[in-house]
Design a protein around this motif. Structure first.
Motif, mmCIF file in Angstrom:
data_model
loop_
_atom_site.group_PDB
_atom_site.id
_atom_site.type_symbol
_atom_site.label_atom_id
_atom_site.label_comp_id
_atom_site.label_asym_id
_atom_site.label_seq_id
_atom_site.Cartn_x
_atom_site.Cartn_y
_atom_site.Cartn_z
ATOM 1 N N PRO A 251 49.466 21.932 -29.503
ATOM 2 C CA PRO A 251 49.408 21.321 -29.545
ATOM 3 C C PRO A 251 47.740 20.277 -28.826
ATOM 4 O O PRO A 251 48.461 20.515 -27.270
ATOM 5 C CB PRO A 251 50.864 20.261 -28.842
ATOM 6 N N MET A 252 47.635 19.919 -29.513
ATOM 7 C CA MET A 252 46.310 19.500 -28.540
ATOM 8 C C MET A 252 46.065 18.704 -27.454
ATOM 9 O O MET A 252 45.112 18.787 -26.171
ATOM 10 C CB MET A 252 44.745 19.742 -29.293
ATOM 11 N N ALA A 253 46.844 17.179 -27.600
ATOM 12 C CA ALA A 253 46.555 16.499 -27.199
ATOM 13 C C ALA A 253 48.076 16.902 -25.314
ATOM 14 O O ALA A 253 47.202 16.726 -24.552
ATOM 15 C CB ALA A 253 47.124 15.523 -27.125
ATOM 16 N N GLU A 254 48.537 17.599 -25.818
ATOM 17 C CA GLU A 254 49.077 18.142 -24.467
ATOM 18 C C GLU A 254 48.281 19.311 -23.669
ATOM 19 O O GLU A 254 47.723 19.074 -22.061
ATOM 20 C CB GLU A 254 50.555 19.000 -24.791
ATOM 21 N N LEU A 255 47.085 19.628 -24.614
ATOM 22 C CA LEU A 255 46.508 20.939 -23.472
ATOM 23 C C LEU A 255 46.031 20.289 -23.289
ATOM 24 O O LEU A 255 45.095 20.543 -22.293
ATOM 25 C CB LEU A 255 46.625 22.124 -25.205
ATOM 26 N N ALA A 256 45.409 19.689 -23.810
ATOM 27 C CA ALA A 256 43.982 18.243 -23.146
ATOM 28 C C ALA A 256 44.238 17.910 -22.167
ATOM 29 O O ALA A 256 43.255 18.154 -21.017
ATOM 30 C CB ALA A 256 43.297 17.854 -24.346
ATOM 31 N N ASP A 257 45.216 17.010 -21.864
ATOM 32 C CA ASP A 257 45.433 15.971 -20.478
ATOM 33 C C ASP A 257 46.484 17.537 -19.172
ATOM 34 O O ASP A 257 46.106 17.556 -18.259
ATOM 35 C CB ASP A 257 47.325 15.556 -21.389
ATOM 36 N N GLN A 258 46.741 18.499 -20.076
ATOM 37 C CA GLN A 258 47.020 19.712 -18.669
ATOM 38 C C GLN A 258 45.731 20.441 -18.322
ATOM 39 O O GLN A 258 45.177 20.084 -16.819
ATOM 40 C CB GLN A 258 47.460 20.236 -18.785
ATOM 41 N N TYR A 259 44.721 20.682 -19.566
ATOM 42 C CA TYR A 259 43.423 21.442 -18.582
ATOM 43 C C TYR A 259 42.857 20.240 -17.820
ATOM 44 O O TYR A 259 42.163 20.396 -16.812
ATOM 45 C CB TYR A 259 42.696 21.407 -20.158
ATOM 46 N N GLU B 11 43.900 17.632 -15.714
ATOM 47 C CA GLU B 11 44.897 18.157 -14.754
ATOM 48 C C GLU B 11 43.913 18.551 -13.284
ATOM 49 O O GLU B 11 43.908 18.939 -12.535
ATOM 50 C CB GLU B 11 45.808 17.963 -15.026
ATOM 51 N N TYR B 12 43.976 19.757 -13.941
ATOM 52 C CA TYR B 12 43.846 20.843 -13.702
ATOM 53 C C TYR B 12 41.843 20.837 -12.835
ATOM 54 O O TYR B 12 41.973 21.162 -11.795
ATOM 55 C CB TYR B 12 43.235 22.502 -14.183
ATOM 56 N N ILE B 13 40.571 19.978 -13.973
ATOM 57 C CA ILE B 13 39.327 19.691 -13.456
ATOM 58 C C ILE B 13 39.991 18.792 -12.409
ATOM 59 O O ILE B 13 39.286 18.992 -11.561
ATOM 60 C CB ILE B 13 38.658 19.316 -14.881
ATOM 61 N N HIS B 14 40.528 17.674 -13.192
ATOM 62 C CA HIS B 14 40.780 16.475 -11.724
ATOM 63 C C HIS B 14 40.780 17.160 -10.522
ATOM 64 O O HIS B 14 40.066 16.963 -9.100
ATOM 65 C CB HIS B 14 41.824 15.739 -12.011
ATOM 66 N N ASN C 172 32.768 23.157 -6.676
ATOM 67 C CA ASN C 172 31.740 23.569 -7.732
ATOM 68 C C ASN C 172 32.159 23.719 -9.601
ATOM 69 O O ASN C 172 31.910 25.018 -8.859
ATOM 70 C CB ASN C 172 30.723 23.923 -7.188
ATOM 71 N N ILE C 173 32.753 23.654 -9.657
ATOM 72 C CA ILE C 173 33.047 23.318 -10.718
ATOM 73 C C ILE C 173 31.958 24.312 -12.169
ATOM 74 O O ILE C 173 30.480 23.257 -12.121
ATOM 75 C CB ILE C 173 33.694 22.459 -11.813
ATOM 76 N N ALA C 174 32.051 25.076 -12.205
ATOM 77 C CA ALA C 174 31.093 25.642 -13.346
ATOM 78 C C ALA C 174 30.939 24.315 -15.048
ATOM 79 O O ALA C 174 32.235 24.466 -15.132
ATOM 80 C CB ALA C 174 31.263 27.295 -13.592
ATOM 81 N N SER C 175 29.676 24.870 -15.064
ATOM 82 C CA SER C 175 29.021 23.662 -16.858
ATOM 83 C C SER C 175 29.960 24.370 -17.643
ATOM 84 O O SER C 175 30.285 23.714 -18.784
ATOM 85 C CB SER C 175 27.473 23.637 -16.639
ATOM 86 N N LEU D 259 33.130 22.416 -17.978
ATOM 87 C CA LEU D 259 32.668 21.109 -18.513
ATOM 88 C C LEU D 259 33.032 20.986 -19.828
ATOM 89 O O LEU D 259 33.052 19.801 -20.491
ATOM 90 C CB LEU D 259 32.404 19.745 -17.761
ATOM 91 N N VAL D 260 32.164 22.017 -20.231
ATOM 92 C CA VAL D 260 31.998 22.084 -21.560
ATOM 93 C C VAL D 260 33.133 22.109 -22.346
ATOM 94 O O VAL D 260 33.559 21.357 -23.546
ATOM 95 C CB VAL D 260 30.989 23.149 -22.116
ATOM 96 N N MET D 261 34.258 22.998 -21.701
ATOM 97 C CA MET D 261 35.483 22.690 -23.020
ATOM 98 C C MET D 261 35.859 21.616 -22.476
ATOM 99 O O MET D 261 36.948 21.447 -23.554
ATOM 100 C CB MET D 261 36.180 24.075 -21.892
ATOM 101 N N ALA D 262 36.104 21.485 -21.418
ATOM 102 C CA ALA D 262 37.224 19.826 -21.507
ATOM 103 C C ALA D 262 36.083 18.685 -22.460
ATOM 104 O O ALA D 262 37.262 17.838 -23.104
ATOM 105 C CB ALA D 262 36.896 19.275 -20.029
ATOM 106 N N ALA D 263 35.021 18.701 -22.866
ATOM 107 C CA ALA D 263 34.540 17.898 -23.691
ATOM 108 C C ALA D 263 35.125 18.538 -25.484
ATOM 109 O O ALA D 263 35.485 17.930 -25.859
ATOM 110 C CB ALA D 263 32.774 17.788 -23.480
#
Length: 243
Positions: free
Chosen positions: A34-42, A44-47, A55-58, A61-65
Protein backbone atom coordinates in the motif's frame (compact mmCIF):
# COMPACT_ATOMS: atom_id res chain seq x y z
CA UNK A 1 24.28 27.80 16.47
CA UNK A 2 22.29 24.69 15.48
CA UNK A 3 24.64 24.02 12.57
CA UNK A 4 27.23 22.67 15.01
CA UNK A 5 25.00 19.71 15.80
CA UNK A 6 24.43 18.49 12.26
CA UNK A 7 25.92 15.02 12.17
CA UNK A 8 26.09 12.08 9.79
CA UNK A 9 25.65 8.58 11.19
CA UNK A 10 27.06 5.54 9.40
CA UNK A 11 24.61 3.29 11.28
CA UNK A 12 21.89 3.78 8.67
CA UNK A 13 22.18 1.14 5.96
CA UNK A 14 20.18 2.93 3.28
CA UNK A 15 16.62 3.70 2.15
CA UNK A 16 15.89 0.10 1.12
CA UNK A 17 16.79 -1.03 4.63
CA UNK A 18 14.34 1.49 6.06
CA UNK A 19 11.61 0.37 3.62
CA UNK A 20 12.17 -3.27 4.53
CA UNK A 21 12.01 -2.32 8.22
CA UNK A 22 8.63 -0.64 7.62
CA UNK A 23 7.34 -3.63 5.63
CA UNK A 24 8.24 -5.95 8.51
CA UNK A 25 7.08 -3.62 11.27
CA UNK A 26 3.64 -3.00 9.78
CA UNK A 27 3.34 -6.57 8.44
CA UNK A 28 2.84 -5.31 4.90
CA UNK A 29 2.49 -7.79 2.06
CA UNK A 30 5.65 -7.10 0.07
CA UNK A 31 3.89 -8.28 -3.12
CA UNK A 32 1.00 -5.83 -2.65
CA UNK A 33 2.49 -2.74 -1.03
CA UNK A 34 0.00 0.00 0.00
CA UNK A 35 2.03 2.93 -1.32
CA UNK A 36 0.09 5.62 0.54
CA UNK A 37 0.73 4.01 3.94
CA UNK A 38 4.35 3.14 3.18
CA UNK A 39 5.15 6.63 1.84
CA UNK A 40 3.57 8.32 4.87
CA UNK A 41 5.50 6.15 7.35
CA UNK A 42 8.77 6.64 5.44
CA UNK A 43 8.32 10.43 5.46
CA UNK A 44 7.70 10.35 9.23
CA UNK A 45 11.13 8.77 9.73
CA UNK A 46 12.71 11.39 7.45
CA UNK A 47 10.97 14.12 9.45
CA UNK A 48 12.35 12.68 12.71
CA UNK A 49 15.88 12.70 11.24
CA UNK A 50 15.41 16.33 10.16
CA UNK A 51 14.08 17.23 13.61
CA UNK A 52 17.33 15.93 15.08
CA UNK A 53 19.22 17.78 12.32
CA UNK A 54 20.91 14.57 11.23
CA UNK A 55 22.64 14.89 7.89
CA UNK A 56 20.37 12.73 5.73
CA UNK A 57 22.08 11.10 2.76
CA UNK A 58 20.72 12.17 -0.62
CA UNK A 59 19.64 8.59 -1.41
CA UNK A 60 17.01 8.82 1.36
CA UNK A 61 15.57 11.98 -0.18
CA UNK A 62 15.58 10.42 -3.67
CA UNK A 63 13.62 7.46 -2.30
CA UNK A 64 11.20 9.85 -0.58
CA UNK A 65 10.53 11.57 -3.91
CA UNK A 66 10.08 8.15 -5.58
CA UNK A 67 7.55 7.04 -2.95
CA UNK A 68 5.58 10.27 -3.29
CA UNK A 69 5.49 9.83 -7.08
CA UNK A 70 4.32 6.21 -6.74
CA UNK A 71 1.70 7.23 -4.18
CA UNK A 72 0.36 9.83 -6.62
CA UNK A 73 0.26 7.29 -9.46
CA UNK A 74 -1.66 4.79 -7.32
CA UNK A 75 -4.24 7.45 -6.43
CA UNK A 76 -5.00 8.20 -10.08
CA UNK A 77 -8.09 6.45 -11.55
CA UNK A 78 -7.18 3.31 -13.48
CA UNK A 79 -7.84 3.20 -17.19
CA UNK A 80 -10.24 0.59 -18.42
CA UNK A 81 -8.52 -2.19 -20.39
CA UNK A 82 -10.22 -3.76 -23.38
CA UNK A 83 -10.30 -7.52 -22.65
CA UNK A 84 -10.16 -8.25 -26.38
CA UNK A 85 -6.78 -6.59 -26.65
CA UNK A 86 -3.75 -8.46 -25.43
CA UNK A 87 -2.37 -5.61 -23.33
CA UNK A 88 -0.65 -5.52 -20.00
CA UNK A 89 -0.89 -2.60 -17.60
CA UNK A 90 2.41 -2.30 -15.79
CA UNK A 91 2.22 -1.92 -12.02
CA UNK A 92 4.13 1.29 -11.08
CA UNK A 93 5.35 -0.49 -7.92
CA UNK A 94 7.01 -3.31 -9.85
CA UNK A 95 10.53 -1.83 -10.02
CA UNK A 96 10.51 -0.98 -6.30
CA UNK A 97 9.15 -4.45 -5.51
CA UNK A 98 11.99 -6.17 -7.39
CA UNK A 99 14.59 -4.02 -5.60
CA UNK A 100 13.06 -4.78 -2.18
CA UNK A 101 12.89 -8.53 -2.80
CA UNK A 102 16.51 -8.60 -3.96
CA UNK A 103 17.61 -6.52 -0.96
CA UNK A 104 15.75 -8.80 1.44
CA UNK A 105 17.40 -11.83 -0.16
CA UNK A 106 20.90 -10.42 0.38
CA UNK A 107 20.07 -9.21 3.89
CA UNK A 108 18.83 -12.65 4.92
CA UNK A 109 21.96 -14.25 3.44
CA UNK A 110 24.13 -11.80 5.37
CA UNK A 111 22.25 -12.67 8.57
CA UNK A 112 22.88 -16.39 8.05
CA UNK A 113 26.59 -15.76 7.47
CA UNK A 114 26.74 -13.55 10.58
CA UNK A 115 25.13 -16.26 12.72
CA UNK A 116 27.60 -18.85 11.39
CA UNK A 117 30.45 -16.49 12.28
CA UNK A 118 29.10 -16.13 15.83
CA UNK A 119 28.78 -19.91 16.18
CA UNK A 120 32.35 -20.32 15.00
CA UNK A 121 33.56 -17.80 17.54
CA UNK A 122 32.03 -19.91 20.31
CA UNK A 123 34.48 -22.76 19.70
CA UNK A 124 37.16 -21.11 21.86
CA UNK A 125 37.48 -22.29 25.45
CA UNK A 126 37.94 -20.21 28.58
CA UNK A 127 38.91 -20.73 32.17
CA UNK A 128 36.23 -22.16 34.52
CA UNK A 129 33.88 -19.61 36.06
CA UNK A 130 31.93 -19.82 39.30
CA UNK A 131 28.21 -19.26 38.61
CA UNK A 132 27.09 -20.01 42.17
CA UNK A 133 26.45 -16.45 43.34
CA UNK A 134 25.87 -14.79 40.02
CA UNK A 135 22.73 -12.67 39.88
CA UNK A 136 20.02 -13.68 37.43
CA UNK A 137 20.03 -11.45 34.38
CA UNK A 138 17.31 -10.95 31.78
CA UNK A 139 17.71 -12.80 28.49
CA UNK A 140 19.04 -10.34 25.95
CA UNK A 141 19.14 -10.78 22.20
CA UNK A 142 21.98 -8.80 20.65
CA UNK A 143 20.89 -6.24 18.10
CA UNK A 144 17.19 -7.06 18.50
CA UNK A 145 16.20 -3.41 18.09
CA UNK A 146 17.51 -1.59 15.03
CA UNK A 147 18.44 2.06 14.63
CA UNK A 148 15.07 2.57 12.93
CA UNK A 149 13.29 1.16 16.00
CA UNK A 150 15.19 3.74 18.02
CA UNK A 151 14.16 6.53 15.66
CA UNK A 152 10.56 5.38 15.96
CA UNK A 153 10.92 5.42 19.76
CA UNK A 154 12.24 9.00 19.57
CA UNK A 155 9.29 10.06 17.43
CA UNK A 156 6.79 8.62 19.91
CA UNK A 157 8.73 10.13 22.82
CA UNK A 158 8.32 13.59 21.25
CA UNK A 159 4.58 12.94 21.01
CA UNK A 160 4.25 11.65 24.59
CA UNK A 161 6.24 14.55 26.02
CA UNK A 162 4.47 16.99 23.69
CA UNK A 163 7.72 18.16 22.13
CA UNK A 164 6.74 19.42 18.70
CA UNK A 165 10.46 19.81 18.12
CA UNK A 166 13.47 19.49 20.47
CA UNK A 167 14.03 23.15 21.35
CA UNK A 168 17.18 24.57 22.84
CA UNK A 169 16.68 25.89 26.36
CA UNK A 170 17.56 29.43 27.43
CA UNK A 171 20.31 28.09 29.66
CA UNK A 172 23.80 28.86 28.42
CA UNK A 173 24.82 26.19 25.90
CA UNK A 174 27.27 23.59 27.15
CA UNK A 175 28.91 21.18 24.74
CA UNK A 176 28.90 17.60 26.03
CA UNK A 177 31.71 15.38 24.71
CA UNK A 178 30.28 12.13 23.36
CA UNK A 179 32.71 10.13 25.52
CA UNK A 180 31.31 11.81 28.65
CA UNK A 181 27.73 11.10 27.60
CA UNK A 182 28.65 7.47 26.87
CA UNK A 183 29.96 7.11 30.43
CA UNK A 184 26.79 8.69 31.83
CA UNK A 185 24.49 6.43 29.81
CA UNK A 186 26.51 3.34 30.68
CA UNK A 187 26.34 4.23 34.39
CA UNK A 188 22.55 4.62 34.22
CA UNK A 189 22.10 1.33 32.36
CA UNK A 190 24.36 -0.66 34.68
CA UNK A 191 22.58 0.65 37.78
CA UNK A 192 19.08 -0.13 36.49
CA UNK A 193 17.85 -3.44 37.92
CA UNK A 194 15.67 -4.44 34.98
CA UNK A 195 16.94 -2.23 32.19
CA UNK A 196 16.28 1.45 31.63
CA UNK A 197 13.42 2.86 29.57
CA UNK A 198 14.64 4.49 26.36
CA UNK A 199 12.66 7.69 27.09
CA UNK A 200 14.44 8.15 30.42
CA UNK A 201 17.75 8.80 28.65
CA UNK A 202 16.30 12.02 27.17
CA UNK A 203 15.13 14.23 30.07
CA UNK A 204 15.71 17.60 28.35
CA UNK A 205 14.04 19.13 25.25
CA UNK A 206 17.45 20.16 23.92
CA UNK A 207 18.46 19.23 20.39
CA UNK A 208 22.16 19.03 21.26
CA UNK A 209 21.49 16.78 24.29
CA UNK A 210 19.19 14.49 22.30
CA UNK A 211 21.60 14.09 19.39
CA UNK A 212 24.64 13.48 21.62
CA UNK A 213 22.69 10.94 23.71
CA UNK A 214 21.45 9.19 20.58
CA UNK A 215 25.00 8.99 19.17
CA UNK A 216 26.39 7.84 22.52
CA UNK A 217 23.81 5.05 22.69
CA UNK A 218 24.61 3.89 19.14
CA UNK A 219 28.32 3.89 19.92
CA UNK A 220 27.78 1.86 23.10
CA UNK A 221 25.75 -0.67 21.12
CA UNK A 222 28.49 -0.85 18.49
CA UNK A 223 31.07 -1.54 21.21
CA UNK A 224 28.86 -4.27 22.74
CA UNK A 225 28.51 -2.33 25.99
CA UNK A 226 24.70 -2.20 25.89
CA UNK A 227 21.85 -3.81 23.96
CA UNK A 228 18.44 -2.43 23.05
CA UNK A 229 15.37 -4.69 23.28
CA UNK A 230 11.78 -4.37 22.17
CA UNK A 231 9.33 -7.10 23.16
CA UNK A 232 7.09 -6.49 20.15
CA UNK A 233 6.38 -3.93 17.43
CA UNK A 234 5.31 -0.51 18.76
CA UNK A 235 6.17 -1.39 22.37
CA UNK A 236 8.64 0.51 24.58
CA UNK A 237 12.38 0.08 24.11
CA UNK A 238 14.57 -0.88 27.06
CA UNK A 239 18.36 -0.65 27.30
CA UNK A 240 20.33 -3.41 29.09
CA UNK A 241 24.03 -3.91 29.81
CA UNK A 242 25.61 -6.35 27.40
CA UNK A 243 26.17 -9.73 29.04
Amino acid sequence: MSQAYKVKLSTFEGPLDLLLHLVNQYEIDIYDIPMAELADQYLEYIHTMQTLELNIASEYLVMAATLIALKSQMLLPKQEIDPELDTYEEDPREELLIRLIEYRKYKEAAKVLSEKEKDQNQTFTRTPKNFGKEEKKPIIIEGEASVYDMLDALKHMFERKQWSRPLETKVEKQDIPIEQRMEEVLYLVRHANEGILFDNLFPYPSRSHIVITFMALLQLMKQNEVVCRQEDNFTHLYIYPFS
